[in-house]
Design an enzyme around this catalytic site. Sequence first.
Site: not given
Ligand code: NAD
Length: 476
Positions: A173, A248, A281, A381
């Site tokens: 997804k 992650e 991130c 962040e």
């Molecule tokens: P997000 O958490 O809003 O969304 C990420 C994914 O999770 C999307 O596909 C979203 O639809 C899904 N999602 C959201 N809520 C969910 C839930 N309750 N249950 C299941 N799935 C859910 O994050 P974003 O805004 O897309 O990405 C930014 C964040 O990701 C930042 O905090 C960044 O630091 C982090 N990030 C971390 C890494 C790493 O490897 N550590 C890499 C990239 C991004």
Amino acid sequence: MIEKRQFYINGSWVDPKVAHDHPVINPSNEEPCATISLGSDADTDAAVAAAKAAFPAWAATSVAERKSYVEGILKQFEKRRDEMAKAISLEMGAPIELAFGSQAGSLEWHLRNFLVAIDEIQWLKPMGSKGDTMIAQEPIGVVGLITPWNWPMNQVTLKVVPAMLAGCTCVLKPSEEAPLSSMLFAEFVHDAGVPAGVFNLVNGDGAGVGTRLSGHPDVEMISFTGSTRAGRAISRTAAETLKRVTLELGGKGANLVFADADDGAVERGVRHMMQNSGQSCNAPSRMLVERPYYDRAVEIATSVANTIKVAPADQKGDHIGPVVNKRQWDQIQNYIQKGIEEGARLVAGGLGLPEGMNRGYYVRPTVFADVKPGMTIEREEIFGPVLAMMPFDTEEEAVKVANDTPYGLTNYVQSGNQERRHRLALQLKAGMVEMNGKARAAGAPFGGVKASGRAREGGVWGIEEFLEAKAISGWN
Ligand code: NAD
């Protein structure tokens, strides 16, 4: 307008069971650029059922066979890299050269590294030199893969490829903000001839498909990259079925710059922070500078930030693009406002759109000096092109500030003193420490500690996340 309403399930593109259109917005001009569908529980269930049915045969294939399918995906990518770069650039705003380079290129990089790492996996090995206990490594089963929008192909490749090589079948997804690159990836998988059901893709949001996958009784593991907030929600949902969850999450990297650092250290830190419009991130978002070098470092950072151009993603050249959406833009503006209100010294950038721009989610490359531990912009962040600079007097103080954060993804050290670097590398609480601008070797594990999650992706570690160890006695 691109219309991509279907999902990839059991080897075919299929209509959603319930129509639920969702616009993908081009962050460079705020206009819809594509329509996708958000999946329902029924779509998710269909994809999981396909993955479950495909698992026994896929798990029984030889490693060589699985490798050849993965090589096939790489061949498709090589033919269509341009398209991939354009999809990424359009959906999340990476400048086209970055999209073609590191963004799309991460697919090839990780995939090639996994093809090497898979040969290091010991599928069946005796435990120790004596005795008759064997350890078998076996694929965990059907896995749910949930990815964010900021480095879309990086994260998709870091999950789909090791899962497939390990012998797992999967349901991806991707982020609903950046689904186009993943749908193209699904075409690569299809054209590579990967058997039906091994890889499935259902678009959707977190509350819908994300939650259904996380709680699904037939999904043995969720591999998630995204926000710490969503990581917690997924862990809670997954708890009921006791599946493995690897996370992650976010970061608030500290970059410790000592007075004996190389001349390029500050500029390198600023550019790294601003790359991808600060939406990484592992961004080095806090620059801690040893006091004697601090004023000079602030001067350098200011002038570097002032030279960073901001422009639409499809424009060629060296610049940063917009941030992904209005929500992120608003959030970043709030942080800049907070920084000003809490007394940090704004030395570059600031509130509002860059000069001459009136449309698109563009943020001015921003630097705050004299940030104090505990200020909001030091703790949270921001996920935008905003750097926080602060002085320190002693190494102990620098380590204390660097470690005093809920996060622990990547920390950075810039110093010509090797003994100090070795000391600091072991004292910093993080999954990764990068020193003097040297990149990690191919296949090194990527991941964090504390609120940055506790997964390890890439190379052998990244494949082993998808395996279970089985201890077998009485072998001889
Ligand atoms: P997000 O958490 O809003 O969304 C990420 C994914 O999770 C999307 O596909 C979203 O639809 C899904 N999602 C959201 N809520 C969910 C839930 N309750 N249950 C299941 N799935 C859910 O994050 P974003 O805004 O897309 O990405 C930014 C964040 O990701 C930042 O905090 C960044 O630091 C982090 N990030 C971390 C890494 C790493 O490897 N550590 C890499 C990239 C991004």
